[in-house]
Design a protein around this motif. Structure first.
Motif, mmCIF file in Angstrom:
data_model
loop_
_atom_site.group_PDB
_atom_site.id
_atom_site.type_symbol
_atom_site.label_atom_id
_atom_site.label_comp_id
_atom_site.label_asym_id
_atom_site.label_seq_id
_atom_site.Cartn_x
_atom_site.Cartn_y
_atom_site.Cartn_z
ATOM 1 N N PHE A 154 42.287 116.786 87.488
ATOM 2 C CA PHE A 154 43.323 117.821 87.591
ATOM 3 C C PHE A 154 42.728 119.210 87.752
ATOM 4 O O PHE A 154 43.296 120.065 88.428
ATOM 5 N N ILE A 189 41.893 119.543 91.428
ATOM 6 C CA ILE A 189 43.095 119.799 92.233
ATOM 7 C C ILE A 189 43.547 121.251 92.056
ATOM 8 O O ILE A 189 43.814 121.953 93.032
ATOM 9 N N PHE A 229 42.187 122.535 95.500
ATOM 10 C CA PHE A 229 43.145 122.072 96.508
ATOM 11 C C PHE A 229 44.477 122.818 96.472
ATOM 12 O O PHE A 229 45.106 123.004 97.502
ATOM 13 N N GLY A 240 51.740 118.928 93.144
ATOM 14 C CA GLY A 240 52.169 119.151 91.767
ATOM 15 C C GLY A 240 53.248 118.220 91.256
ATOM 16 O O GLY A 240 53.452 118.129 90.055
ATOM 17 N N ASP A 241 53.955 117.521 92.111
ATOM 18 C CA ASP A 241 54.923 116.546 91.607
ATOM 19 C C ASP A 241 54.445 115.161 92.029
ATOM 20 O O ASP A 241 53.313 114.982 92.470
ATOM 21 N N ASP A 242 55.313 114.164 91.894
ATOM 22 C CA ASP A 242 54.884 112.804 92.234
ATOM 23 C C ASP A 242 54.752 112.613 93.746
ATOM 24 O O ASP A 242 54.045 111.722 94.204
ATOM 25 N N LEU A 248 45.538 114.834 101.641
ATOM 26 C CA LEU A 248 44.107 114.536 101.580
ATOM 27 C C LEU A 248 43.829 113.527 100.482
ATOM 28 O O LEU A 248 44.101 113.788 99.309
ATOM 29 N N GLY A 278 49.698 117.430 99.359
ATOM 30 C CA GLY A 278 49.496 116.385 98.354
ATOM 31 C C GLY A 278 48.268 115.571 98.668
ATOM 32 O O GLY A 278 47.548 115.853 99.626
ATOM 33 N N GLY A 279 48.031 114.554 97.848
ATOM 34 C CA GLY A 279 46.871 113.710 98.097
ATOM 35 C C GLY A 279 46.522 112.875 96.885
ATOM 36 O O GLY A 279 47.358 112.658 96.012
ATOM 37 N N ASP A 280 45.290 112.422 96.853
ATOM 38 C CA ASP A 280 44.816 111.637 95.724
ATOM 39 C C ASP A 280 43.323 111.902 95.600
ATOM 40 O O ASP A 280 42.629 112.077 96.615
ATOM 41 N N THR A 281 42.824 111.958 94.385
ATOM 42 C CA THR A 281 41.426 112.300 94.128
ATOM 43 C C THR A 281 40.821 111.268 93.185
ATOM 44 O O THR A 281 41.366 111.048 92.113
HETATM 45 P P1 ADP Z 1 50.084 110.593 90.758
HETATM 46 O O1 ADP Z 1 49.488 110.099 89.476
HETATM 47 O O2 ADP Z 1 51.581 110.737 90.737
HETATM 48 O O3 ADP Z 1 49.566 109.887 91.966
HETATM 49 P P2 ADP Z 1 48.089 112.561 90.883
HETATM 50 O O4 ADP Z 1 47.679 112.822 89.485
HETATM 51 O O5 ADP Z 1 47.266 111.654 91.716
HETATM 52 O O6 ADP Z 1 49.609 112.109 90.868
HETATM 53 O O7 ADP Z 1 48.194 113.946 91.637
HETATM 54 C C1 ADP Z 1 48.869 115.053 91.049
HETATM 55 C C2 ADP Z 1 49.309 115.992 92.166
HETATM 56 O O8 ADP Z 1 48.177 116.499 92.837
HETATM 57 C C3 ADP Z 1 50.171 115.311 93.226
HETATM 58 O O9 ADP Z 1 51.132 116.239 93.675
HETATM 59 C C4 ADP Z 1 49.185 114.985 94.308
HETATM 60 O O10 ADP Z 1 49.816 114.937 95.578
HETATM 61 C C5 ADP Z 1 48.225 116.172 94.202
HETATM 62 N N1 ADP Z 1 46.867 115.808 94.655
HETATM 63 C C6 ADP Z 1 46.013 114.905 94.124
HETATM 64 N N2 ADP Z 1 44.858 114.877 94.802
HETATM 65 C C7 ADP Z 1 44.978 115.781 95.809
HETATM 66 C C8 ADP Z 1 44.144 116.207 96.861
HETATM 67 N N3 ADP Z 1 42.920 115.688 97.076
HETATM 68 N N4 ADP Z 1 44.613 117.155 97.706
HETATM 69 C C9 ADP Z 1 45.831 117.653 97.513
HETATM 70 N N5 ADP Z 1 46.676 117.319 96.547
HETATM 71 C C10 ADP Z 1 46.259 116.385 95.686
#
Ligand code: ADP
Ligand code: MG
Length: 319
Positions: free
Chosen positions: A4, A7, A11, A26-28, A86, A118-121
């Protein structure tokens, strides 16, 4: 530094804001408004270290290229880019790396006014996947399937530059100093033809971006459109960097080298005046390289009119 923190620090802060982003990071999930009477255009491309870029590539270039290749796909559809996501897996959270990576990504984002929504890390071997989204007025998307016999075939810009960059990087080519920077820049920081793609709406009958080499990508247009083509080798817009090395490398970088991210498109003869007008507006040179024919297959002809067969036809991950 946890997921977090990354992010929030790297990001979330961005150079562009857009009123059509109801909810971004920031949201789901993200909430986005598509304009009335338009279609949503969605594309995604993955980059794996050691496959799509050498392990040692600087992070600024990686950030740039991850977004650029996706914007190029939107351009090839004639779309106006708007948003991207991303998904990234990183071996470690290294501030210097992340800073330079996001600078590369966001400076291109600023140029095209696109927002990361949005995205996932996760932790893991360096792999990234960008999904880009944009829109086109209904029915106006440029597809691969619209080429007809008699249409002229065009490409934007220059071909073969990125392939020369890769040969140079691998130590398989010697280039005079002044040509080195441009070919490496083209390989690492390609410029997607976004304005050209939009300008070709209503002009081109088919379009594709050249990511796997001209022969392979024009081949996709021919297949989707169920036509053939004749291309004149001496009309290919070769990069200036080609001059000192043509004898050594031949036509292959221009025909089969990937990563140029130019557009290859077809135009019916009666729309040539419209093309000239559009090209003057979007400001990228477009060169006619051949013509669509009824007979299937791609025929490459040299100055003497003799048929030429390319030695390799394009990049394929599973070959
Ligand atoms: P979730 O558990 O619902 O998948 P995450 O904890 O993965 O949520 O992500 C929290 C927020 O951060 C979400 O809005 C997600 O889209 C954003 N996010 C996560 N990784 C990235 C990234 N690499 N780039 C941009 N936004 C990201
Ligand atoms: Mg998640």
């Amino acid at each position: 530094m946890n997921e977090f923190d990354i992010i929030r620090e790297y990001f979330a802060p961005q150079p562009v804001t857009r009123p059509d982003v109801v909810m971004g990071i920031g949201d789901d999930a993200a909430l986005l408004t598509v304009p009335d009477e338009h279609e949503l255009v969605v594309t995604t491309d993955m980059l794996v270290a050691g496959v799509h870029f050498p392990e040692a590539t600087d992070p600024h270039s990686i950030g740039h290229k991850a977004l650029a290749v996706n914007l190029s796909d939107l351009a090839a559809m004639g779309a106006t880019p708007a948003w991207f996501t991303l998904t990234i897996s990183l071996p470690q959270a290294e501030p210097e790396w992340l800073k330079s990576f996001t600078q590369g990504m966001f400076s291109l984002a600023r140029q095209h006014e696109v927002v990361l929504v949005g995205g996932d890390t996760t932790r893991g071997p360096l792999t990234l996947s960008v999904q880009a989204m944009g829109f086109v007025p209904r029915w106006q998307a440029l597809m691969r399937s619209g080429a007809k016999p008699g249409d002229r075939i065009y490409v934007t810009g220059h071909l073969g530059e990125a392939a020369l960059g890769l040969l140079l990087l691998r130590g398989r080519l010697q280039l005079p100093e002044e040509y080195q920077r441009p070919v490496l820049d083209r390989l690492n920081r390609p410029l997607p033809r976004v304005a050209a793609g939009q300008g070709l709406r209503g002009v081109a009958s088919a379009c594709i971006d050249v990511s796997d080499g001209l022969v392979a990508d024009l081949g996709h247009i021919l297949e989707a459109s169920q036509v053939g083509a004749r291309v004149q080798l001496n009309r290919l817009p070769l990069s200036l960097a080609y001059d000192p090395v043509f004898e050594q490398v031949g036509w292959e970088p221009a025909l089969s080298g990937g990563d140029d991210y130019e557009l290859c498109f077809t135009v019916p003869a009666e729309r040539e005046p419209a093309l000239r007008k559009a090209a003057a507006r979007f400001g990228v040179p477009c060169v006619q390289i051949g013509e669509i024919e009824r007979h299937p297959g791609l025929r490459l002809v040299d100055e003497q009119g003799a048929l030429y067969s390319p030695k390799i036809s394009g990049y394929d991950h599973f070959r």
